[in-house]
Design an enzyme around this catalytic site. Structure first.
Site, PDB file in Angstrom:
ATOM      1  N   PRO A   1      -4.034   0.234  19.106  1.00 47.23           N
ATOM      2  CA  PRO A   1      -3.761  -0.203  17.731  1.00 47.23           C
ATOM      3  C   PRO A   1      -3.876   0.884  16.662  1.00 47.23           C
ATOM      4  CG  PRO A   1      -5.865  -1.067  18.491  1.00 47.23           C
ATOM      5  CD  PRO A   1      -5.245  -0.400  19.660  1.00 47.23           C
TER       6      PRO A   1
ATOM      7  N   LYS B   1       1.116  -0.205  15.305  1.00 50.01           N
ATOM      8  CA  LYS B   1       2.525  -0.324  15.724  1.00 50.01           C
ATOM      9  C   LYS B   1       2.852  -1.544  16.590  1.00 50.01           C
ATOM     10  CE  LYS B   1       4.391   3.177  13.692  1.00 50.01           C
ATOM     11  NZ  LYS B   1       4.026   2.681  12.353  1.00 50.01           N
TER      12      LYS B   1
ATOM     13  N   HIS C   1       0.844  -1.203   0.000  1.00 51.27           N
ATOM     14  CA  HIS C   1       0.000   0.000   0.000  1.00 51.27           C
ATOM     15  C   HIS C   1       0.879   1.253   0.000  1.00 51.27           C
ATOM     16  CE1 HIS C   1      -4.261  -1.442   1.204  1.00 51.27           C
ATOM     17  NE2 HIS C   1      -3.685  -2.274   0.353  1.00 51.27           N
TER      18      HIS C   1
ATOM     19  N   TYR D   1       4.048   6.373  10.079  1.00 54.49           N
ATOM     20  CA  TYR D   1       3.185   5.250   9.699  1.00 54.49           C
ATOM     21  C   TYR D   1       3.984   4.164   8.971  1.00 54.49           C
ATOM     22  CZ  TYR D   1      -1.132   2.869   8.460  1.00 54.49           C
ATOM     23  OH  TYR D   1      -2.135   1.938   8.347  1.00 54.49           O
TER      24      TYR D   1
ATOM     25  N   TYR E   1      -9.049   5.658   7.954  1.00 55.19           N
ATOM     26  CA  TYR E   1      -9.164   6.015   9.374  1.00 55.19           C
ATOM     27  C   TYR E   1     -10.155   7.175   9.441  1.00 55.19           C
ATOM     28  CZ  TYR E   1      -4.872   3.322  10.271  1.00 55.19           C
ATOM     29  OH  TYR E   1      -3.926   2.323  10.379  1.00 55.19           O
TER      30      TYR E   1
HETATM   31  P1  RFL Z   1       2.124 -12.272  21.746  1.00 56.58           P
HETATM   32  O1  RFL Z   1       1.601 -12.302  20.358  1.00 56.58           O
HETATM   33  O2  RFL Z   1       1.185 -11.987  22.850  1.00 56.58           O
HETATM   34  O3  RFL Z   1       2.830 -13.679  21.999  1.00 56.58           O
HETATM   35  C1  RFL Z   1       3.258 -14.082  23.273  1.00 56.58           C
HETATM   36  C2  RFL Z   1       3.260 -15.593  23.327  1.00 56.58           C
HETATM   37  O4  RFL Z   1       3.740 -16.017  24.589  1.00 56.58           O
HETATM   38  C3  RFL Z   1       2.911 -17.069  25.077  1.00 56.58           C
HETATM   39  N1  RFL Z   1       3.043 -17.118  26.545  1.00 56.58           N
HETATM   40  C4  RFL Z   1       3.827 -18.021  27.193  1.00 56.58           C
HETATM   41  N2  RFL Z   1       4.606 -18.993  26.732  1.00 56.58           N
HETATM   42  C5  RFL Z   1       5.279 -19.727  27.649  1.00 56.58           C
HETATM   43  N3  RFL Z   1       5.189 -19.514  28.983  1.00 56.58           N
HETATM   44  C6  RFL Z   1       4.408 -18.537  29.481  1.00 56.58           C
HETATM   45  N4  RFL Z   1       4.343 -18.340  30.804  1.00 56.58           N
HETATM   46  C7  RFL Z   1       3.688 -17.739  28.574  1.00 56.58           C
HETATM   47  N5  RFL Z   1       2.835 -16.690  28.704  1.00 56.58           N
HETATM   48  C8  RFL Z   1       2.463 -16.331  27.477  1.00 56.58           C
HETATM   49  C9  RFL Z   1       1.521 -16.705  24.589  1.00 56.58           C
HETATM   50  O5  RFL Z   1       0.664 -17.824  24.556  1.00 56.58           O
HETATM   51  C10 RFL Z   1       1.849 -16.159  23.203  1.00 56.58           C
HETATM   52  O6  RFL Z   1       1.807 -17.162  22.210  1.00 56.58           O
HETATM   53  O7  RFL Z   1       3.339 -11.234  21.885  1.00 56.58           O
HETATM   54  P2  RFL Z   1       4.497 -10.840  20.844  1.00 56.58           P
HETATM   55  O8  RFL Z   1       5.093 -12.057  20.209  1.00 56.58           O
HETATM   56  O9  RFL Z   1       5.368  -9.875  21.546  1.00 56.58           O
HETATM   57  O10 RFL Z   1       3.727 -10.120  19.632  1.00 56.58           O
HETATM   58  C11 RFL Z   1       3.144  -8.882  19.812  1.00 56.58           C
HETATM   59  C12 RFL Z   1       1.898  -8.765  18.946  1.00 56.58           C
HETATM   60  O11 RFL Z   1       1.112  -9.926  19.054  1.00 56.58           O
HETATM   61  C13 RFL Z   1       1.070  -7.557  19.371  1.00 56.58           C
HETATM   62  O12 RFL Z   1       1.890  -6.401  19.549  1.00 56.58           O
HETATM   63  C14 RFL Z   1      -0.008  -7.157  18.389  1.00 56.58           C
HETATM   64  O13 RFL Z   1      -0.832  -8.198  18.000  1.00 56.58           O
HETATM   65  C15 RFL Z   1      -0.840  -6.072  19.090  1.00 56.58           C
HETATM   66  N6  RFL Z   1      -2.134  -5.932  18.487  1.00 56.58           N
HETATM   67  C16 RFL Z   1      -2.193  -5.267  17.324  1.00 56.58           C
HETATM   68  N7  RFL Z   1      -1.067  -4.732  16.788  1.00 56.58           N
HETATM   69  C17 RFL Z   1      -1.095  -4.087  15.626  1.00 56.58           C
HETATM   70  O14 RFL Z   1      -0.039  -3.645  15.137  1.00 56.58           O
HETATM   71  N8  RFL Z   1      -2.314  -3.925  14.967  1.00 56.58           N
HETATM   72  C18 RFL Z   1      -3.484  -4.460  15.470  1.00 56.58           C
HETATM   73  O15 RFL Z   1      -4.525  -4.356  14.858  1.00 56.58           O
HETATM   74  C19 RFL Z   1      -3.459  -5.160  16.685  1.00 56.58           C
HETATM   75  N9  RFL Z   1      -4.577  -5.691  17.217  1.00 56.58           N
HETATM   76  C20 RFL Z   1      -3.281  -6.472  19.090  1.00 56.58           C
HETATM   77  C21 RFL Z   1      -4.509  -6.365  18.409  1.00 56.58           C
HETATM   78  C22 RFL Z   1      -3.231  -7.133  20.328  1.00 56.58           C
HETATM   79  C23 RFL Z   1      -4.376  -7.666  20.928  1.00 56.58           C
HETATM   80  N10 RFL Z   1      -4.250  -8.270  22.250  1.00 56.58           N
HETATM   81  C24 RFL Z   1      -2.958  -8.388  22.888  1.00 56.58           C
HETATM   82  C25 RFL Z   1      -5.284  -8.669  23.069  1.00 56.58           C
HETATM   83  C26 RFL Z   1      -5.655  -6.910  18.972  1.00 56.58           C
HETATM   84  C27 RFL Z   1      -5.598  -7.566  20.222  1.00 56.58           C
HETATM   85  C28 RFL Z   1      -6.881  -8.159  20.730  1.00 56.58           C
HETATM   86  C1  PHB Z   2      -5.798  -4.365  11.141  1.00 52.91           C
HETATM   87  O1  PHB Z   2      -5.921  -4.610   9.926  1.00 52.91           O
HETATM   88  O2  PHB Z   2      -6.096  -5.184  12.004  1.00 52.91           O
HETATM   89  C2  PHB Z   2      -5.312  -3.014  11.553  1.00 52.91           C
HETATM   90  C3  PHB Z   2      -4.802  -2.159  10.603  1.00 52.91           C
HETATM   91  C4  PHB Z   2      -4.369  -0.885  10.974  1.00 52.91           C
HETATM   92  C5  PHB Z   2      -4.443  -0.507  12.300  1.00 52.91           C
HETATM   93  C6  PHB Z   2      -4.935  -1.379  13.261  1.00 52.91           C
HETATM   94  C7  PHB Z   2      -5.380  -2.637  12.886  1.00 52.91           C
HETATM   95  O3  PHB Z   2      -4.043   0.748  12.657  1.00 52.91           O
END
Ligand code: RFL
Ligand code: PHB
Length: 394
Positions: A293, A297, A72, A385, A201
């Site tokens: 989110p 980032k 994009h 971004y 957005y």
């Molecule tokens: P993760 O993905 O949470 O992975 C951590 C892993 O560790 C495991 N774990 C353990 N393993 C062994 N022993 C233990 N005691 C443990 N405790 C936990 C867990 O099961 C898991 O598999 O962290 P990581 O790898 O640092 O990755 C970070 C990303 O996942 C996170 O920053 C993003 O997904 C945040 N996030 C979003 N980021 C975006 O950039 N755009 C988004 O749209 C977006 N939506 C979100 C999100 C995070 C969410 N969370 C945390 C609830 C939406 C949600 C709902």
């Molecule tokens: C998503 O596609 O899940 C998404 C994209 C952009 C954002 C947050 C979430 O800023």
């Protein structure tokens, strides 16, 4: 069991770190609390910065992303019903972002780990970190009723916000910074074509909307909702009706609706812990910081930490550079705070804050007019971004 780097958590941080270290000839062992299916079932981030894309290439896991990911070159904002294009590439000397979901990144990393035969132990519990301040740290855990122990040189705490790594550092060593936002995001994933080629957005008096996508046939939409809302109260029909009300009529008229594949409400939090290391234990990704989110980032900051840590560990093993070990927290936090700032800024700019004073609302309006009404303002948004550059290690 013995390894060089023990990695706790097989989310994107742990898997990417494991892959980069494996390519550098460094032995790793990953332990994960959940099953692989559970890890892949979480629908999270969708946008990769150009630096994250580069890192995935360096890790040798970019093949499917290059084929299926969507590059994009711009995004759109909507304020007062007016559409404002942000030409990312034009404003950043040709940089872009990649639309490729976290689920797919994780799947590619799991497959690469499988292919190189490096170990992951799933379904562990009662994880404990020992002697992080010594030269011989270890990790203990339970698997199928048996107590196991990994002896290692270093530990990477990649276990997310609710993991044990951060909690195993003495409280008096850590400083926490936190801000909890007064609303949540209701997300819906559907096999329908995206309403617009670029992400949108949109600010609306009924609340913020994000129109995102995973592919040309799969859409991801988000609505700002009160924290008190329960998911059961949001039927698919109610979601689509509300989305249409918050979009200009031409877009609402073009929106294709369908059954939801997934629907959930996520609270919004800003959080950072300092420092991000304690002796030979390094915190990576969500274990050390959370962003709302709005700036896309979260996953990118996790990749940013991995970028610094694997280079530092690789310099240690390949060039005997132990002097760099102490620089991890400082390097990682410099970029984390910039990501926190941008996520905070975007969240302020775009959401409806019921409790804001009349003065604060005027400030929010002035911010929108300034940032979206001048090339300097748009360039600031665009360069953040697509992702700020990484600092050199060493
Ligand atoms: P993760 O993905 O949470 O992975 C951590 C892993 O560790 C495991 N774990 C353990 N393993 C062994 N022993 C233990 N005691 C443990 N405790 C936990 C867990 O099961 C898991 O598999 O962290 P990581 O790898 O640092 O990755 C970070 C990303 O996942 C996170 O920053 C993003 O997904 C945040 N996030 C979003 N980021 C975006 O950039 N755009 C988004 O749209 C977006 N939506 C979100 C999100 C995070 C969410 N969370 C945390 C609830 C939406 C949600 C709902
Ligand atoms: C998503 O596609 O899940 C998404 C994209 C952009 C954002 C947050 C979430 O800023």
């Amino acid at each position: 069991m013995k390894t060089q780097v023990a990695i706790i958590g097989a989310g994107p941080s742990g898997l990417l770190l494991g892959q980069l270290l494996h390519k550098a000839g460094i032995r790793t062992l990953i332990i994960e609390r959940q099953t692989p299916e559970y890890v892949l079932g979480r629908i999270r981030a969708g946008i990769l910065e150009s630096g994250t894309v580069e890192l995935l290439r360096e890790a040798g896991v970019a093949g499917r992303m290059e084929q299926e990911g969507l590059v994009h070159h711009g995004v759109e904002f909507i304020f007062d019903g007016q559409r404002i294009p942000v030409p990312l590439s034009e404003l950043t000397g040709g940089k872009s972002v990649m639309v490729y979901g976290q689920t797919e990144v994780t799947r590619d990393l799991m497959q690469a780990r499988d292919e190189c035969g490096a170990p992951i132990i799933y379904g562990v519990s009662q994880v404990q970190i020992n002697d992080a301040k010594s030269d011989r740290p270890s990790v203990e855990f339970e698997k199928e009723g048996e107590r196991c122990r990994i002896e290692c040189d270093f530990i990477a705490g990649c276990d997310g916000f609710h993991g044990i790594s951060r909690k195993s550092i003495p409280r008096e060593v850590l400083r926490e910074y936190e801000s909890v936002w007064p609303f949540g995001w209701l997300g819906l994933l559907a096999d329908t074509p995206p309403v617009n080629p670029e992400l949108i957005y949109a600010h609306h008096e009924r609340g913020f909307v994000l129109c995102s996508q995973r592919s040309l046939t799969r859409s991801r939409y988000y609505l700002q909702v009160p924290l008190s809302d329960r998911i059961e109260a949001w039927s698919d029909d109610r979601f689509w009706d509300e989305l249409k009300r918050r979009l200009p009529s031409d877009l609402a008229g073009r929106l294709v609706t369908g059954h939801s594949l997934e629907k959930s409400i996520a609270p919004l939090r800003s959080y950072v812990v300092e420092p991000m290391q304690y002796g030979r234990l390094f915190l990576v990704g969500d274990a050390a910081h959370i962003v709302p989110p709005t700036g896309a980032k979260g996953l990118n900051l996790a990749a940013s930490d991995v970028n610094y840590l694997w280079r530092i560990l690789s310099a240690y093993y390949r060039q005997g550079r132990s002097d760099l070990l102490a620089s991890y927290s400082h390097l990682a936090l410099n970029r984390v705070w910039k990501g926190e700032r941008f996520s905070w800024f975007m969240t302020h700019l775009l959401h409806d804050f019921q409790e804001k004073s009349a003065f604060d609302r005027k400030m929010q309006e002035a911010d929108r007019r300034y940032y979206l009404g001048s090339e300097a303002g748009l360039t600031t948004i665009a360069e953040n971004y697509v992702g700020l550059p990484f600092e050199n290690v060493g």
